[in-house]
Design an enzyme around this catalytic site. Structure first.
Site, PDB file in Angstrom:
ATOM      1  N   GLY A 126       0.823  -1.206   0.000  1.00 51.84           N
ATOM      2  CA  GLY A 126       0.000   0.000   0.000  1.00 51.84           C
ATOM      3  C   GLY A 126       0.850   1.247   0.000  1.00 51.84           C
ATOM      4  O   GLY A 126       2.045   1.200  -0.282  1.00 51.84           O
ATOM      5  N   ASN A 127       0.236   2.364   0.286  1.00 48.12           N
ATOM      6  CA  ASN A 127       0.980   3.617   0.414  1.00 48.12           C
ATOM      7  C   ASN A 127       0.384   4.431   1.557  1.00 48.12           C
ATOM      8  O   ASN A 127      -0.608   4.038   2.160  1.00 48.12           O
ATOM      9  CB  ASN A 127       0.981   4.389  -0.915  1.00 48.12           C
ATOM     10  N   ARG A 128       0.994   5.572   1.834  1.00 49.82           N
ATOM     11  CA  ARG A 128       0.648   6.305   3.054  1.00 49.82           C
ATOM     12  C   ARG A 128      -0.492   7.308   2.867  1.00 49.82           C
ATOM     13  O   ARG A 128      -0.777   8.098   3.759  1.00 49.82           O
ATOM     14  CB  ARG A 128       1.875   7.051   3.569  1.00 49.82           C
ATOM     15  N   SER A 129      -1.144   7.311   1.715  1.00 49.91           N
ATOM     16  CA  SER A 129      -2.214   8.303   1.508  1.00 49.91           C
ATOM     17  C   SER A 129      -3.355   8.085   2.511  1.00 49.91           C
ATOM     18  O   SER A 129      -3.806   6.957   2.720  1.00 49.91           O
ATOM     19  CB  SER A 129      -2.757   8.168   0.079  1.00 49.91           C
TER      20      SER A 129
END
Ligand code: CTP
Length: 394
Positions: A205-208
């Site tokens: 995933g990513n940190r958004s």
């Protein structure tokens, strides 16, 4: 219709100030968030404690003794709608001449939100040349006016000048929201960071956080648009917004592409994974099986699909970069968007998860405009102003 709307209620020094308490109550009952700003004269008629109890927020009375160093600009930026009830002859006059002599007038002059004025005064004052001139000027400038009623006035007089019924004021506020600058527009917004499964328990995933896209959806709805938010973050509680929860880039693509018919504007604020594991384990990969090797394949490009759709809406892309925005400028053409919002997520104040953002807008003609560091809500407001201006120009 008012649920989740942010309403600044200005109260001025007339005997009808007591009715503003009922108005505050009606607005909160309808789900609006209300913040009150009072003129010093208003406090002669009704106490701040009444509004604090009704709204859950202490009213702002003084520009200089508030805990917020700039209460007028904070209220001005926060508001979806500002309503002044009652508005005295003196307040109408100060506003029409731009005389920012108290926290209320300063808020009115600082805001870009629609403003509704509900005058209340004696008949002679309402009919005086000066008041008529001020009301005409304010109407010309785009202020909304709820005309006063006729009836019993302070001191036993009877005539025109009584504050309009608070329920009629609520109706007028609703109509401002319904007929806002985005009324009639169908909007799709994406938000959050997608998750690409490795196995049933793990993902890439990513940190958004979804905060930027959620603010864009909230502001669009507050300005009268019909909004669908397709989010890979936790679904926010946004009234008037249809929220569709997805997890992966491919799910987001299906959700967005399937809703493009009739869509006027798409704002792609999500941080979408560009690649996903080529194989997703159906059971948890066990430690004893040794170090796994994960290979990748591309995900669906949500934005590209929107751009190439036969129902292509006005298209806004985002570019979350690190270490400068040099790459963002080139993405306007490469992505085929009408407007690109670039931000450097390695900069302090613009990181993923932050409540603020400093963005630069990149246009099709190669020009760009950097906005200051703002609350994400204010970035969203500025972005919609820009989209409305650009759509008018194409
Ligand atoms: N986007 C999308 N679908 C993808 C990837 C990105 O819809 N699979 C959208 C994003 O929501 C954003 C825009 O495309 O609005 C730009 O995303 P970005 O990752 O910056 O673009 P890339 O071309 O992937 O650039 P980079 O090489 O910097 O990752």
């Amino acid at each position: 219709m008012l649920a989740g709307r942010r309403i600044v209620l200005g109260v001025t020094g007339g005997v009808a100030a007591y009715k503003a308490a009922y108005l505050a109550r009606r607005l909160t009952e309808r789900g609006a968030e209300v913040r009150v700003v009072m003129t010093p004269a208003a406090t002669e008629f009704i106490g701040t404690a009444t509004f604090a109890a009704l709204t859950g927020n202490d009213p702002v009375v003084d520009l200089f003794s508030d805990k917020d160093p700039s209460p007028h600009t904070s209220l001005a930026a926060w508001a979806d709608v500002v309503v002044v009830a009652p508005a005295t002859a003196s307040t109408l006059s100060r506003l029409a001449s731009g005389e920012s002599s108290n926290a209320l007038i300063a808020t009115l002059i600082a805001t870009t939100a629609p403003v509704l004025l509900a005058p209340a005064m004696h008949t002679e004052m309402w009919e005086h040349e000066a008041t008529r001139h001020n009301v005409a000027t304010l109407k010309e400038w785009g202020y909304h006016i709820v005309e006063p009623d006729s009836g019993e006035l302070a001191g036993g007089d009877v005539g025109v000048g009584r504050l309009a019924d608070p329920d009629a004021i609520v109706d007028a506020i609703e109509s401002i929201v319904i007929n806002g600058p985005l009324a009639g527009l169908h909007v799709i917004v994406t938000s959050g960071g997608t998750r690409e499964a490795i196995d049933p328990v793990r993902y890439i995933g990513n940190r958004s956080s979804g905060k930027m896209g959620n603010a864009i959806a909230r502001v669009a709805a507050a300005r009268g648009a019909t909004v669908t938010l397709v989010t890979a973050a936790d679904a926010p509680d946004l009234s008037g917004v249809e929220t569709v929860s997805v997890e992966s880039a491919d799910e987001m693509a299906q959700a967005v592409w399937g809703r493009l018919e009739g869509c006027d504007v798409a704002v792609m604020a999500a941080a979408v994974a560009d690649f996903k594991p080529s194989v997703q384990g159906t059971t948890k990969i066990k430690r004893d099986s040794g170090l796994p090797t994960v290979s990748f394949v591309p995900t669906a490009d949500v934005l590209k699909g929107v751009h190439e759709s036969e129902n292509r809406p006005f298209l806004v892309g985002f570019a979350a970069e690190t270490g400068g925005l040099e790459d963002a400028a080139a993405k306007v053409k490469r992505k085929g968007v009408d407007l690109l919002v670039g931000n450097d997520v390695s900069r302090s104040g613009s990181e993923f998860g932050s409540d603020t953002n400093q963005v630069t807008l990149f246009y099709k003609d190669g020009s760009s405009k950097a906005l200051p560091l703002l609350d994400k809500d204010d970035v969203a407001k500025a972005l919609w102003d820009e989209i409305v201006a650009l759509r008018g120009a194409i």
